[in-house]
Design an enzyme around this catalytic site. Sequence first.
Site: not given
Length: 262
Positions: A67, A136, A138, A143
């Site tokens: 990314d 979380d 990801h 996400e």
Amino acid sequence: MEIIIQPTYAKLVAVSAEIVRDALLKKPNLVLGLATGSTPIGLYEALIRMHKTDGLDFSEVTTFNLDEYVGIPPNHPYSYHTFMETHFFSAINIPSENCHIPQSTAVAHEEFCERYEATIVAAGGIDIQILGIGKDGHIGFNEPSSSLGSRTRIKTLTQSTLEANAPHFGDSVDAVPKMAITMGVGTIMDAKQCLLLASGESKAAAIAHAVEGPITAEVPASVLQMHPRTIVVIDEAAALQLKRVDYYKQVYANKQKLLSSG
Ligand code: GLP
């Protein structure tokens, strides 16, 4: 999933570096998927040491990063381009044309994302995808609620991710880019092998959900339960909320015994 629990971050790094080194020795033109974040830094340092002391050769390796932030130039001090150059590429003998990182400044984003996917396919697919994990759950910048079949595309970052990345932007949440280009969950799942690293108690809940929870887009990393060859290498602190720690340790110890007797 193979779960390897190591007492410390240093040991986690050593085990994961050996996995990458062994794969590279078997296949000199290895295609590596790379991650940023603080977790893989030790792995990159260990690989650099292997390059410098044992001559581990990266001259035929191709890399694809997961990314990159949208809206900052590649030479921005906090871009993932700069991160990779600083922490890995500048210290090994990889030709720069073999290193692929999403172009955050591409005007035609959609076209760029399609081309990124095609370039991975043309390289023969990713042999080992290195992954970190967000608090979380990801992976990359996929996400919670990301489609489990998603491909490379632009994602808006959650507040929790913006806050987690603020230390890299002078501790200012406002300075963190709000969007990123990321390989999709489906792109990651196409890798022949995934190597997920996590260290510290702040990742314990995410690891427990990803490894032992239900497969859900709410925890994108949980889809790795469906991946035929995923190795999760974590330290004791990141393993704190796992239910089957004893079993994972037993499996790993037996495997080591088999390898040393064979
Ligand atoms: C960012 C990156 C992820 C990385 C995550 C965790 O969101 N896009 O690829 O896994 O941070 O980073 P760290 O290892 O610093 O906790």
